[in-house]
Motif scaffolding. Structure first.
Motif, PDB file in Angstrom:
ATOM      1  N   TYR A   1       0.978  -1.222   0.050  1.00 37.81           N
ATOM      2  CA  TYR A   1      -0.065  -0.022  -0.002  1.00 37.81           C
ATOM      3  C   TYR A   1       0.900   1.282   0.165  1.00 37.81           C
ATOM      4  N   HIS A   2       2.099   0.873  -0.347  1.00 41.37           N
ATOM      5  CA  HIS A   2       3.033   2.253  -0.156  1.00 41.37           C
ATOM      6  C   HIS A   2       2.582   3.173   0.860  1.00 41.37           C
ATOM      7  N   SER A   3       2.906   2.517   2.114  1.00 44.12           N
ATOM      8  CA  SER A   3       2.549   3.549   3.366  1.00 44.12           C
ATOM      9  C   SER A   3       3.872   3.291   4.271  1.00 44.12           C
ATOM     10  N   LYS A   4       3.894   4.451   5.292  1.00 44.22           N
ATOM     11  CA  LYS A   4       4.976   4.302   6.378  1.00 44.22           C
ATOM     12  C   LYS A   4       4.456   3.469   7.530  1.00 44.22           C
ATOM     13  N   PRO A   5       5.324   2.595   8.135  1.00 42.83           N
ATOM     14  CA  PRO A   5       4.857   1.768   9.302  1.00 42.83           C
ATOM     15  C   PRO A   5       4.009   2.479  10.259  1.00 42.83           C
ATOM     16  N   LEU A   6       4.571   3.848  10.803  1.00 48.49           N
ATOM     17  CA  LEU A   6       3.970   4.486  11.904  1.00 48.49           C
ATOM     18  C   LEU A   6       2.696   5.506  11.543  1.00 48.49           C
ATOM     19  N   ASP A   7       2.174   5.113  10.228  1.00 50.32           N
ATOM     20  CA  ASP A   7       1.158   6.004  10.025  1.00 50.32           C
ATOM     21  C   ASP A   7      -0.134   5.297  10.601  1.00 50.32           C
ATOM     22  N   ARG A   8      -1.367   6.102  10.656  1.00 53.56           N
ATOM     23  CA  ARG A   8      -2.438   5.581  11.243  1.00 53.56           C
ATOM     24  C   ARG A   8      -3.217   4.414  10.304  1.00 53.56           C
ATOM     25  N   TRP A   9      -3.485   3.383  10.940  1.00 54.45           N
ATOM     26  CA  TRP A   9      -4.064   2.369  10.355  1.00 54.45           C
ATOM     27  C   TRP A   9      -5.138   2.797   9.414  1.00 54.45           C
ATOM     28  N   GLN A  10      -6.189   3.549   9.972  1.00 53.98           N
ATOM     29  CA  GLN A  10      -7.426   3.785   9.148  1.00 53.98           C
ATOM     30  C   GLN A  10      -7.154   4.632   7.835  1.00 53.98           C
ATOM     31  N   THR A  11      -5.965   5.194   7.905  1.00 51.76           N
ATOM     32  CA  THR A  11      -5.441   5.978   6.543  1.00 51.76           C
ATOM     33  C   THR A  11      -4.624   5.208   5.756  1.00 51.76           C
ATOM     34  N   LYS A  12      -3.729   4.499   6.305  1.00 47.98           N
ATOM     35  CA  LYS A  12      -2.599   4.010   5.182  1.00 47.98           C
ATOM     36  C   LYS A  12      -2.942   2.885   4.412  1.00 47.98           C
ATOM     37  N   TYR A  13      -4.045   1.997   4.912  1.00 50.86           N
ATOM     38  CA  TYR A  13      -4.472   0.907   4.163  1.00 50.86           C
ATOM     39  C   TYR A  13      -5.857   1.343   3.633  1.00 50.86           C
ATOM     40  N   SER A  14      -6.359   2.468   3.451  1.00 49.15           N
ATOM     41  CA  SER A  14      -7.632   2.604   3.139  1.00 49.15           C
ATOM     42  C   SER A  14      -7.616   2.704   1.718  1.00 49.15           C
ATOM     43  N   ARG A  15      -6.903   2.786   0.853  1.00 52.11           N
ATOM     44  CA  ARG A  15      -6.798   2.867  -0.561  1.00 52.11           C
ATOM     45  C   ARG A  15      -6.339   1.366  -1.202  1.00 52.11           C
ATOM     46  N   CYS A  16      -6.673   1.252  -2.524  1.00 50.68           N
ATOM     47  CA  CYS A  16      -6.235  -0.054  -3.077  1.00 50.68           C
ATOM     48  C   CYS A  16      -4.710   0.061  -3.293  1.00 50.68           C
ATOM     49  N   GLY A  17      -4.058  -0.975  -3.105  1.00 51.65           N
ATOM     50  CA  GLY A  17      -2.563  -1.184  -3.182  1.00 51.65           C
ATOM     51  C   GLY A  17      -2.233  -1.404  -4.441  1.00 51.65           C
ATOM     52  N   ILE A  18      -0.892  -1.730  -4.495  1.00 56.22           N
ATOM     53  CA  ILE A  18      -0.260  -2.297  -5.725  1.00 56.22           C
ATOM     54  C   ILE A  18      -0.074  -3.682  -6.074  1.00 56.22           C
ATOM     55  N   VAL A  19       0.071  -4.229  -7.048  1.00 50.72           N
ATOM     56  CA  VAL A  19       0.046  -5.506  -7.412  1.00 50.72           C
ATOM     57  C   VAL A  19       1.643  -5.441  -7.509  1.00 50.72           C
ATOM     58  N   LEU A  20       2.277  -6.555  -6.648  1.00 49.07           N
ATOM     59  CA  LEU A  20       3.852  -6.927  -6.592  1.00 49.07           C
ATOM     60  C   LEU A  20       4.057  -7.765  -8.005  1.00 49.07           C
ATOM     61  N   PRO A  21       5.383  -7.433  -8.286  1.00 47.28           N
ATOM     62  CA  PRO A  21       5.986  -7.903  -9.555  1.00 47.28           C
ATOM     63  C   PRO A  21       5.732  -9.903  -9.289  1.00 47.28           C
ATOM     64  N   PRO A  22       5.615 -10.695 -10.504  1.00 46.02           N
ATOM     65  CA  PRO A  22       5.511 -12.099 -10.131  1.00 46.02           C
ATOM     66  C   PRO A  22       6.767 -12.610  -9.417  1.00 46.02           C
ATOM     67  N   THR A  23       7.942 -12.176  -9.746  1.00 46.13           N
ATOM     68  CA  THR A  23       9.039 -12.741  -9.045  1.00 46.13           C
ATOM     69  C   THR A  23       9.277 -12.443  -7.644  1.00 46.13           C
ATOM     70  N   SER A  24       8.873 -11.373  -7.370  1.00 45.35           N
ATOM     71  CA  SER A  24       8.693 -10.958  -5.840  1.00 45.35           C
ATOM     72  C   SER A  24       7.738 -11.756  -5.158  1.00 45.35           C
ATOM     73  N   ILE A  25       6.814 -11.768  -5.608  1.00 46.15           N
ATOM     74  CA  ILE A  25       5.498 -12.694  -4.864  1.00 46.15           C
ATOM     75  C   ILE A  25       5.954 -13.978  -4.715  1.00 46.15           C
ATOM     76  N   ARG A  26       6.640 -14.547  -5.939  1.00 42.73           N
ATOM     77  CA  ARG A  26       7.263 -16.019  -5.593  1.00 42.73           C
ATOM     78  C   ARG A  26       8.220 -16.177  -4.691  1.00 42.73           C
ATOM     79  N   LYS A  27       9.037 -15.148  -4.658  1.00 42.52           N
ATOM     80  CA  LYS A  27      10.309 -15.134  -3.706  1.00 42.52           C
ATOM     81  C   LYS A  27       9.631 -14.989  -2.102  1.00 42.52           C
ATOM     82  N   TYR A  28       8.924 -14.081  -1.794  1.00 45.31           N
ATOM     83  CA  TYR A  28       8.254 -13.672  -0.698  1.00 45.31           C
ATOM     84  C   TYR A  28       7.593 -14.827   0.049  1.00 45.31           C
TER      85      TYR A  28
END
Length: 373
Positions: free
Chosen positions: A169-196
């Motif tokens: 969600y391109h957010s900072k760890p200490l931002d407020r929960w209600q705001t930092k995840y309120s928008r739609c996030g990004i889709v990670l690259p397939p290689t990153s998804i497999r690795k993670y």
């Protein structure tokens, strides 16, 4: 005559001033009345919002007092800042602290203790957490129970890179929960998804190998990212008997099978990585399938959610989706043998029983509600 004229002029001035004062007071009366009406017409939503702000402030102030009392009792920590509500658990209060004389920032979380807690020994839990070392586990976590306040504190190094959810969600760890995840996030690259995902599975397999039948607290917020490497955190949650975040959503799907819980949680995490948003049902519905059509993780998601029986973590880790993933951190991992004391083994067994009982009880309640309905 001149004197009489002056007297009449003075009287006229006094009357004029009196009339003006009367008009001014009358005008002010109506303005106050109009303002009162406007306040009375304040919307219910605004009124509730103000009340919630006041309540939140009261809760924050009480949490700060608990934190200051705790830090004074320890004597070697200092408070840097009180964080807003950064996680999904509203009852969890977080603070940035540091050891006196050190520049290292730590994250202190304080929240109500579960009832009943599986264990009554902080020392035993901390010794066990210290022994669990793996490239894909977050280390340095310490817990402390505060019986008088009915609270638990969890202290761990602050990870400035945030969690996997922060990456999505391109957010900072200490931002407020209600705001930092309120928008739609990004889709990670397939290689990153497999690795993670493969790294996360390796951490879960490690915990299984140490006797934990189910982790239950797997979600993107409990996977920290450090130097493009996943670090699973939250092991203390199962040791403390905390309710899993996804329990109410997926209990009917996994029923009372604790070993299937992690598999479905992993499927939810994989779906979020592929779409940029959380799955809001136990398994993907037709409306969700449109968003993952054509993605190379579709086969694995079908394997997890639509097999005759839910596959285990080991089966998922050997799926062809992960073919060719290089776990370079594992090549350098040469751990010394871990010797669990009888007390530690008993601690793990109690943890497993508490987790299974919690899941079974929730499943029975769900069946009862369904019958009544």
């Amino acid at each position: 005559m001149e004197a009489l004229g002056i007297v009449l002029l003075c009287l006229l001035s006094i009357v004029t001033v009196g009339i003006l004062m009367w008009l001014l007071r009358r005008c002010m009366h109506f303005r106050r009345y109009d303002y009162t009406v406007l306040r009375a017409d304040m919307s219910l939503a605004e009124h509730l919002h103000e009340e919630k702000k006041l309540l939140d402030k009261t809760v924050q102030d009480a949490a700060l007092l608990n934190c200051q009392y705790y830090l004074r009792s320890k004597g070697h920590f200092e408070l840097l800042r009180q964080c807003p509500n950064i996680g999904s658990r509203s009852e969890k209060n977080c603070f940035q602290v540091s050891r006196i004389g050190s520049n290292e920032k730590l994250l202190l979380a304080m929240f109500p203790a579960s009832s009943p807690c599986p264990h009554d020994s902080d020392k035993l839990i901390n010794e066990l957490l210290l022994l669990l070392k793996h490239p894909y586990l977050y280390s340095g976590v310490m817990i402390d129970t505060l019986p008088e306040q009915g609270l638990v504190s969890v202290l761990q190094p602050f990870n400035k890179d945030g969690s996997l959810k922060d990456i999505i969600y391109h957010s900072k760890p200490l931002d407020r929960w209600q705001t930092k995840y309120s928008r739609c996030g990004i889709v990670l690259p397939p290689t990153s998804i497999r690795k993670y995902c493969r790294q996360i599975l390796e951490a879960l397999l490690y915990l299984r190998g140490k006797g934990f039948t189910s982790f239950q607290h797997l979600h993107s917020g409990n996977v920290l990212i450090r130097k493009d490497c996943c670090k699973l955190t939250g092991v203390e949650n199962i040791l403390l008997g905390m309710k899993p975040k996804l329990q109410s959503v997926i209990t009917r799907l996994v029923k009372h099978k604790a070993d299937a819980f992690d598999s479905v949680c992993f499927g939810h995490l994989l779906f979020e990585l592929c779409t940029g948003y959380e799955l809001d049902s136990a398994a993907p519905q037709p409306r969700h399938l449109l968003d993952i059509a054509g993605h190379d993780a579709v086969e694995l998601l079908n394997f997890i959610f639509y097999s005759d029986t839910i596959p285990g973590i080991n089966e998922i880790s050997t799926h062809s989706y992960f073919k060719g993933v290089d776990l370079k951190e594992m090549r350098a991992f040469n751990p010394a043998p871990i010797r669990l004391t009888p007390a530690m083994k008993s601690c793990i067994n109690k943890t497993n029983k508490t987790a299974a009982d919690l899941l079974s009880r929730k499943h029975r309640l769900g069946k009862k509600e369904k019958v009544n309905h």
